[in-house]
Scaffold this motif. Structure first.
Motif, PDB file in Angstrom:
ATOM      1  N   ALA A 227      11.539 104.885 -13.393  1.00 46.36           N
ATOM      2  CA  ALA A 227      11.875 106.061 -12.292  1.00 46.36           C
ATOM      3  C   ALA A 227      13.264 105.632 -11.361  1.00 46.36           C
ATOM      4  CB  ALA A 227      10.889 104.319 -11.695  1.00 46.36           C
ATOM      5  N   SER A 228      14.877 104.862 -12.305  1.00 46.97           N
ATOM      6  CA  SER A 228      15.457 105.248 -12.096  1.00 46.97           C
ATOM      7  C   SER A 228      15.812 106.302 -12.784  1.00 46.97           C
ATOM      8  CB  SER A 228      16.327 104.097 -12.256  1.00 46.97           C
ATOM      9  OG  SER A 228      17.519 104.214 -12.176  1.00 46.97           O
ATOM     10  N   MET A 229      15.796 106.718 -13.754  1.00 44.80           N
ATOM     11  CA  MET A 229      16.132 107.904 -14.391  1.00 44.80           C
ATOM     12  C   MET A 229      15.973 109.101 -13.991  1.00 44.80           C
ATOM     13  SD  MET A 229      16.231 109.005 -18.158  1.00 44.80           S
ATOM     14  CE  MET A 229      14.309 108.648 -18.299  1.00 44.80           C
ATOM     15  N   GLN A 230      14.217 109.141 -13.942  1.00 42.78           N
ATOM     16  CA  GLN A 230      13.282 110.474 -12.967  1.00 42.78           C
ATOM     17  C   GLN A 230      14.149 110.588 -11.505  1.00 42.78           C
ATOM     18  OE1 GLN A 230      10.051 109.985 -14.085  1.00 42.78           O
ATOM     19  NE2 GLN A 230       9.952 109.338 -16.820  1.00 42.78           N
ATOM     20  N   GLY A 231      14.674 109.820 -10.721  1.00 44.18           N
ATOM     21  CA  GLY A 231      14.552 110.078  -9.273  1.00 44.18           C
ATOM     22  C   GLY A 231      14.099 109.343  -8.939  1.00 44.18           C
ATOM     23  N   VAL A 232      12.566 108.903  -8.881  1.00 43.74           N
ATOM     24  CA  VAL A 232      11.213 108.563  -8.284  1.00 43.74           C
ATOM     25  C   VAL A 232      11.820 107.994  -6.871  1.00 43.74           C
ATOM     26  CG1 VAL A 232       8.850 107.556  -8.275  1.00 43.74           C
ATOM     27  CG2 VAL A 232       9.864 109.079  -9.927  1.00 43.74           C
ATOM     28  N   LEU A 233      12.637 106.698  -7.044  1.00 47.34           N
ATOM     29  CA  LEU A 233      12.939 106.019  -6.159  1.00 47.34           C
ATOM     30  C   LEU A 233      13.491 106.608  -4.792  1.00 47.34           C
ATOM     31  CD1 LEU A 233      12.896 102.358  -7.421  1.00 47.34           C
ATOM     32  CD2 LEU A 233      10.590 103.511  -6.693  1.00 47.34           C
TER      33      LEU A 233
ATOM     34  N   ALA B 238      24.799 112.640   2.788  1.00 49.23           N
ATOM     35  CA  ALA B 238      23.996 112.610   1.457  1.00 49.23           C
ATOM     36  C   ALA B 238      24.166 110.797   0.494  1.00 49.23           C
ATOM     37  CB  ALA B 238      24.986 113.755   0.820  1.00 49.23           C
ATOM     38  N   PRO B 239      22.793 110.478   0.155  1.00 47.13           N
ATOM     39  CA  PRO B 239      22.970 109.435  -0.432  1.00 47.13           C
ATOM     40  C   PRO B 239      23.766 109.566  -1.713  1.00 47.13           C
ATOM     41  CG  PRO B 239      20.884 111.180  -0.886  1.00 47.13           C
ATOM     42  CD  PRO B 239      21.488 111.689  -0.153  1.00 47.13           C
ATOM     43  N   LEU B 240      24.141 107.915  -2.152  1.00 49.83           N
ATOM     44  CA  LEU B 240      25.335 107.506  -3.422  1.00 49.83           C
ATOM     45  C   LEU B 240      24.189 108.034  -4.299  1.00 49.83           C
ATOM     46  CD1 LEU B 240      27.465 105.570  -1.759  1.00 49.83           C
ATOM     47  CD2 LEU B 240      28.079 107.705  -2.423  1.00 49.83           C
ATOM     48  N   PRO B 241      24.541 108.126  -5.897  1.00 51.44           N
ATOM     49  CA  PRO B 241      23.853 108.226  -6.836  1.00 51.44           C
ATOM     50  C   PRO B 241      23.577 107.051  -7.046  1.00 51.44           C
ATOM     51  CG  PRO B 241      25.925 108.930  -7.402  1.00 51.44           C
ATOM     52  CD  PRO B 241      25.714 109.031  -5.678  1.00 51.44           C
ATOM     53  N   ALA B 242      22.375 106.731  -8.068  1.00 50.80           N
ATOM     54  CA  ALA B 242      22.136 105.681  -7.662  1.00 50.80           C
ATOM     55  C   ALA B 242      22.716 105.262  -9.510  1.00 50.80           C
ATOM     56  CB  ALA B 242      20.321 104.521  -8.370  1.00 50.80           C
ATOM     57  N   ALA B 243      23.544 103.388  -9.070  1.00 51.18           N
ATOM     58  CA  ALA B 243      23.881 103.296 -10.231  1.00 51.18           C
ATOM     59  C   ALA B 243      23.281 103.544 -11.723  1.00 51.18           C
ATOM     60  CB  ALA B 243      24.576 102.074 -10.237  1.00 51.18           C
ATOM     61  N   ALA B 244      23.173 103.709 -13.050  1.00 49.39           N
ATOM     62  CA  ALA B 244      22.310 103.363 -13.953  1.00 49.39           C
ATOM     63  C   ALA B 244      22.678 101.555 -14.063  1.00 49.39           C
ATOM     64  CB  ALA B 244      23.543 104.013 -15.243  1.00 49.39           C
ATOM     65  N   LEU B 245      21.375 102.182 -15.041  1.00 47.62           N
ATOM     66  CA  LEU B 245      20.709 100.495 -14.943  1.00 47.62           C
ATOM     67  C   LEU B 245      20.726 100.405 -16.399  1.00 47.62           C
ATOM     68  CD1 LEU B 245      17.539 100.548 -12.357  1.00 47.62           C
ATOM     69  CD2 LEU B 245      19.318  99.230 -12.273  1.00 47.62           C
ATOM     70  N   HIS B 246      21.456  99.032 -17.225  1.00 41.40           N
ATOM     71  CA  HIS B 246      21.156  98.369 -18.566  1.00 41.40           C
ATOM     72  C   HIS B 246      20.508  98.099 -18.388  1.00 41.40           C
ATOM     73  CE1 HIS B 246      24.923 101.523 -18.313  1.00 41.40           C
ATOM     74  NE2 HIS B 246      25.292 100.968 -16.925  1.00 41.40           N
ATOM     75  N   GLU B 247      20.107  96.906 -19.947  1.00 41.27           N
ATOM     76  CA  GLU B 247      19.308  95.886 -19.690  1.00 41.27           C
ATOM     77  C   GLU B 247      19.594  95.101 -21.218  1.00 41.27           C
ATOM     78  OE1 GLU B 247      15.376  96.698 -21.197  1.00 41.27           O
ATOM     79  OE2 GLU B 247      15.452  98.039 -20.010  1.00 41.27           O
TER      80      GLU B 247
ATOM     81  N   THR C 226      15.490  82.157 -22.540  1.00 37.61           N
ATOM     82  CA  THR C 226      15.767  83.402 -23.127  1.00 37.61           C
ATOM     83  C   THR C 226      14.626  84.383 -22.398  1.00 37.61           C
ATOM     84  OG1 THR C 226      16.060  82.308 -25.140  1.00 37.61           O
ATOM     85  CG2 THR C 226      14.935  84.374 -24.879  1.00 37.61           C
ATOM     86  N   VAL C 227      15.457  85.260 -21.372  1.00 35.90           N
ATOM     87  CA  VAL C 227      15.198  86.607 -20.535  1.00 35.90           C
ATOM     88  C   VAL C 227      15.525  88.121 -21.119  1.00 35.90           C
ATOM     89  CG1 VAL C 227      15.072  84.608 -18.790  1.00 35.90           C
ATOM     90  CG2 VAL C 227      17.375  85.913 -20.029  1.00 35.90           C
ATOM     91  N   ARG C 228      15.021  88.829 -20.419  1.00 37.19           N
ATOM     92  CA  ARG C 228      15.137  89.875 -20.537  1.00 37.19           C
ATOM     93  C   ARG C 228      15.646  90.490 -18.817  1.00 37.19           C
ATOM     94  NH1 ARG C 228      14.132  94.086 -23.777  1.00 37.19           N
ATOM     95  NH2 ARG C 228      13.018  92.548 -25.135  1.00 37.19           N
ATOM     96  N   PHE C 229      16.909  90.580 -19.261  1.00 40.94           N
ATOM     97  CA  PHE C 229      17.727  91.233 -18.177  1.00 40.94           C
ATOM     98  C   PHE C 229      17.756  93.005 -17.941  1.00 40.94           C
ATOM     99  CE2 PHE C 229      21.445  90.001 -21.034  1.00 40.94           C
ATOM    100  CZ  PHE C 229      21.959  91.013 -20.577  1.00 40.94           C
ATOM    101  N   MET C 230      18.044  92.901 -16.555  1.00 42.40           N
ATOM    102  CA  MET C 230      18.324  94.636 -16.310  1.00 42.40           C
ATOM    103  C   MET C 230      19.718  94.441 -15.130  1.00 42.40           C
ATOM    104  SD  MET C 230      16.072  97.160 -14.683  1.00 42.40           S
ATOM    105  CE  MET C 230      16.157  97.974 -16.551  1.00 42.40           C
ATOM    106  N   PHE C 231      20.513  95.536 -15.644  1.00 42.14           N
ATOM    107  CA  PHE C 231      21.617  95.110 -14.355  1.00 42.14           C
ATOM    108  C   PHE C 231      22.432  96.413 -14.343  1.00 42.14           C
ATOM    109  CE2 PHE C 231      23.142  94.793 -18.836  1.00 42.14           C
ATOM    110  CZ  PHE C 231      24.912  94.737 -18.810  1.00 42.14           C
ATOM    111  N   ARG C 232      23.008  96.467 -13.264  1.00 33.82           N
ATOM    112  CA  ARG C 232      23.969  97.562 -12.960  1.00 33.82           C
ATOM    113  C   ARG C 232      25.387  97.187 -12.514  1.00 33.82           C
ATOM    114  NH1 ARG C 232      19.794  97.994  -7.565  1.00 33.82           N
ATOM    115  NH2 ARG C 232      21.267  96.967  -6.163  1.00 33.82           N
TER     116      ARG C 232
END
Length: 455
Positions: A346-352, A370-379, A427-433
């Motif tokens: 969703a972040s990559m395709q700009g859906v949100l 103009a909206p600022l570009p969303a920060a890239a998400l990493h995981e 133990t977790v899977r995490f997404m961050f920016r």
């Protein structure tokens, strides 16, 4: 076909197929017609591999029942303060101590009151003169000196001075304080004892903020005590105190129970249960909701591999389910786990971003910047080492999208709710920016298979 990409690092695009340089997996093709308008597409095979699980939105008839721990306390509304009516000397004190139980009218102490003796002699002398007006005035003076009516009547009947005053308990109950001792000199208005009645007791419970909707004054409650197993006592909620505990984020709920035999003792442990009337509610699993701080989102399944983000308005929290007030319909399927992959797409395709722009008023579009570009998400995957309301320290494995090696590192939490339900050692899977103050975690998900995140 538009390009090839690694589902774990969707920001990186490749112009030909092959093996991912980041992960041990093949690159996946991205087609121009994959995602429907306003939605996001994910290869069903990739979704299955990464554990994307769905749940059905259901309308259920629920009668919520809440059970919370509670303690028995004395009824602080049923308190009597015993005071001296006149200045005098303590001749005798009953054999009492704090913690004893007294009956109504029990003698607490005996005082010698010289001032009463003089006033009584004057009254008897005036009465012997036969002047009724003066006698009435002298009798009124005895009343104003704080003399009980029974003592005045005894003086009138016997014609003898009664300089000794007995101090009685105005009510029966527990002696919480006893401030009088033999030989003391007491002044008028001095407190001699504090007695709390035992005919009723309070049962106080700490109710989590998320469940305060279920409590109201006058509501029936059931109480079970460890001291009386198998026995259920019934009472009513008398008050929901207006101040919340800032440390535990709970409100105090108070119910009143009758205590005719005095069996209920302050400090006893209890369980309080109360419920609400059954009503229909639209429910989704708690884990299906993504809270961003500004809004709550769920991903609706349009068809296999096709998802659409929907903003929802949430209601009550019912165990491991949430009530949805707006945004969904019964029978829809929502993503219940594995939202990392879909968030990335969703972040990559700009859906949100497109959704947010579409919901903004057209009138303000011309003046809004103009909206600022969303920060890239990493995981990545790691183990929680330290956890607070604002930060989490993770011992994580390599993060290919940033070319990070395994390390232990602290991250800020985008919202305190991100870490709800997690603890040190998970133990977790995490997404961050990357934010203004460093890297921040936007989502945590418990890793079903334990990965070696640490070095």
């Amino acid at each position: 076909m538009l390009y090839w990409y690694d589902p774990m690092v969707p920001q990186q695009k490749f112009d030909k197929p092959g093996k991912s340089p980041f992960m041990d997996m093949q690159l996946v093709p991205k087609y121009a017609d994959e995602a429907p308008a306003g939605g996001v597409a994910v290869d069903p095979r990739v979704a299955q591999t990464l554990g994307v699980r769905t749940a059905v939105v259901e309308k259920q008839r629920i009668g919520a029942s809440v059970e919370v721990p509670a303690t028995v306390q004395l009824n602080e509304r049923d308190v009597a303060i015993v005071q001296a009516r006149a200045t005098g000397f303590v001749q005798r004190v009953a054999r009492l101590a704090p913690g004893d139980v007294v009956a109504p009218g029990a003698v607490i102490a005996e005082l010698l009151v010289p001032e009463w003796a003089g006033a009584q002699q004057e009254f008897l002398a005036v009465r012997r003169t036969g002047d009724e007006a003066l006698a009435a005035a002298a009798r009124q003076r005895l009343v104003l000196l704080g003399m009980p009516a029974a003592v005045i009547q005894q003086v009138e009947r016997s014609g003898q001075v009664q300089a000794l005053a007995l101090i009685h308990a105005p009510t029966g109950g527990l002696v919480q304080e006893l401030m009088v001792r033999p030989g003391m000199t007491v002044s008028q208005g001095m407190s001699l004892a504090r007695i709390t009645g035992l005919s009723t007791v309070w049962v106080e419970a700490s109710l989590p903020e998320a469940q305060t909707w279920a409590a109201r004054v006058g509501q029936p409650v059931e109480v079970q005590l460890s001291a009386f197993p198998g026995e259920t006592l019934r009472g009513k909620v008398t008050s929901v105190l207006p101040e919340a505990n800032t440390e535990t984020r709970t409100l105090r709920l108070r119910a009143e129970l009758p205590n005719p035999q005095g069996r209920l003792r302050a400090g006893m442990f209890a369980q309080m249960r109360f419920g609400t009337q059954a009503e229909e509610a639209l429910l989704v699993p708690t884990e299906a909701v993504i809270r961003t701080g500004q809004r709550a989102l769920v991903y609706v399944v349009e068809q296999p591999g096709r998802f659409r983000p929907v903003q929802v308005q949430l209601g009550r929290e019912l165990g491991d389910q949430l009530e949805v007030l707006q945004g969904l319909q019964p029978g829809q399927q929502v993503v219940a786990s594995g939202q990392f992959l879909i968030d990335s797409e969703a972040s990559m395709q700009g859906v949100l971003q497109r959704q947010a722009s579409a919901s903004a008023p057209a009138a303000s579009a011309a003046t809004a910047p103009a909206p600022l570009p969303a920060a890239a998400l990493h995981e990545g995957v790691g183990r929680i080492v330290e956890l607070s309301a604002q930060e989490v320290t993770l011992d994580h494995g390599a993060v290919p999208s940033l070319r990070w090696p395994p390390m232990e590192m602290g991250f800020k939490l985008a919202q305190p709710e991100v870490a709800k339900g997690f603890k040190v050692g998970d133990t977790v899977r995490f997404m961050f920016r990357e934010g203004q103050d460093g890297y921040e975690v936007t989502r945590l998900e418990r890793e079903q298979h334990q990965h070696g995140g640490a070095r």
